[in-house]
Design a protein around this motif. Sequence first.
Motif, PDB file in Angstrom:
ATOM      1  N   PHE A  33      -7.157   3.664  -5.367  1.00  0.00           N
ATOM      2  CA  PHE A  33      -7.678   4.090  -4.066  1.00  0.00           C
ATOM      3  C   PHE A  33      -8.581   3.000  -3.485  1.00  0.00           C
ATOM      4  O   PHE A  33      -9.496   2.517  -4.146  1.00  0.00           O
ATOM      5  CB  PHE A  33      -8.467   5.392  -4.206  1.00  0.00           C
ATOM      6  N   VAL A  34      -8.283   2.604  -2.230  1.00  0.00           N
ATOM      7  CA  VAL A  34      -9.062   1.517  -1.616  1.00  0.00           C
ATOM      8  C   VAL A  34      -9.685   1.900  -0.275  1.00  0.00           C
ATOM      9  O   VAL A  34     -10.457   1.127   0.298  1.00  0.00           O
ATOM     10  CB  VAL A  34      -8.195   0.251  -1.429  1.00  0.00           C
ATOM     11  N   TYR A  52       0.829  -1.208   0.000  1.00  0.00           N
ATOM     12  CA  TYR A  52       0.000   0.000   0.000  1.00  0.00           C
ATOM     13  C   TYR A  52       0.865   1.260   0.000  1.00  0.00           C
ATOM     14  O   TYR A  52       1.955   1.282   0.565  1.00  0.00           O
ATOM     15  CB  TYR A  52      -0.911   0.043   1.231  1.00  0.00           C
ATOM     16  N   LYS A  53       0.341   2.294  -0.637  1.00  0.00           N
ATOM     17  CA  LYS A  53       0.887   3.640  -0.534  1.00  0.00           C
ATOM     18  C   LYS A  53      -0.097   4.496   0.251  1.00  0.00           C
ATOM     19  O   LYS A  53      -1.303   4.235   0.236  1.00  0.00           O
ATOM     20  CB  LYS A  53       1.086   4.265  -1.921  1.00  0.00           C
ATOM     21  N   GLU A  60      -3.765   0.724  -3.101  1.00  0.00           N
ATOM     22  CA  GLU A  60      -3.223  -0.631  -3.215  1.00  0.00           C
ATOM     23  C   GLU A  60      -2.219  -0.690  -4.357  1.00  0.00           C
ATOM     24  O   GLU A  60      -2.536  -0.388  -5.508  1.00  0.00           O
ATOM     25  CB  GLU A  60      -4.352  -1.634  -3.452  1.00  0.00           C
ATOM     26  N   ILE A  61      -0.974  -1.056  -4.005  1.00  0.00           N
ATOM     27  CA  ILE A  61       0.118  -1.145  -4.978  1.00  0.00           C
ATOM     28  C   ILE A  61       0.669  -2.571  -4.914  1.00  0.00           C
ATOM     29  O   ILE A  61       0.133  -3.432  -4.213  1.00  0.00           O
ATOM     30  CB  ILE A  61       1.219  -0.104  -4.655  1.00  0.00           C
ATOM     31  N   GLU A  70      -3.203   6.446 -10.410  1.00  0.00           N
ATOM     32  CA  GLU A  70      -3.312   5.706  -9.147  1.00  0.00           C
ATOM     33  C   GLU A  70      -4.504   6.202  -8.334  1.00  0.00           C
ATOM     34  O   GLU A  70      -5.187   5.422  -7.668  1.00  0.00           O
ATOM     35  CB  GLU A  70      -2.021   5.871  -8.334  1.00  0.00           C
ATOM     36  N   GLU A  71      -4.753   7.502  -8.408  1.00  0.00           N
ATOM     37  CA  GLU A  71      -5.891   8.070  -7.685  1.00  0.00           C
ATOM     38  C   GLU A  71      -7.199   7.456  -8.173  1.00  0.00           C
ATOM     39  O   GLU A  71      -8.093   7.132  -7.386  1.00  0.00           O
ATOM     40  CB  GLU A  71      -5.921   9.591  -7.885  1.00  0.00           C
TER      41      GLU A  71
END
Length: 269
Positions: free
Chosen positions: A130-131, A87-88, A103-104, A125-126
């Motif tokens: 996003f999770v 995660y980031k 979630e990465i 990624e946004e």
Amino acid sequence: MAKKLIANRDMFISQKCYHSFANYAFAQIKKAKGQNKWINNPKPKDQPKAIDYMYWIPKEGFDYFSWGRDDDSFACRPVKMESSKGYKLSRVEHGFGVYRVYEIDETFDFLRSGKIECSSISKEEERKNFVGLLSFNEVKYDQDCKDWKNYWGWMKNRNEHRWTKQESGELDYDAKNMLHCIRLLYSALSILTTGKPNVYVNDTQREHLLKIRNGEFSHEEILKEAEELVAKIDKTKKDLEESENPIIPKEVNRPKLLELYNELMDEFS
């Protein structure tokens, strides 16, 4: 130099010893109770982990229509964050301890040495990664880390024999600190009544102090004795303040002390 200082030691004594001795004595009482908390509340060997202070809300929990569902679940119900890997995080504006979660791949870890490391998030990624939102109780984590460090530092450096009775439950206070409390109050009373510190206690006082050291009194009994000594000290100090010729001055004679200092510097420079 030492002989000259000893010969002029009365110059350093004033009624302010009341504050120095009495205040420090009661600090010892507080310390006696404070360290007893470590005895009764031992810390685990492993240092607190930041991940244990984190909860997150998956974005599915934001659904307004999840309120009042048949399965009795609620919207925005936080769940335990099990891992920092994969995660980031990015900080939520105006949200103390609140982060967006993305979630990465599993190789990424947002924790570095127990601290959160936020990342730059791309627009892609946004939209896609996003999770949810994460809440980190950093204040509690930092305090628990501090308590853990203090506890194990104390465990490492303490005198094992000194704490045997506390750990066995025979005493609920630090006997050695309480001994020092009473000894300091003896000294304060001695200075105010004789003008000299009580460097060597008499046989009766020594026997009593040893009994305190051996845990023969309850904490309440020692506190009561300390209060009685303080009452005597207060009365003696009041009598000194009202006396025309007090046995010790209200304050030290600073010009005389400066003169003594200059003499010593001239002799030993």
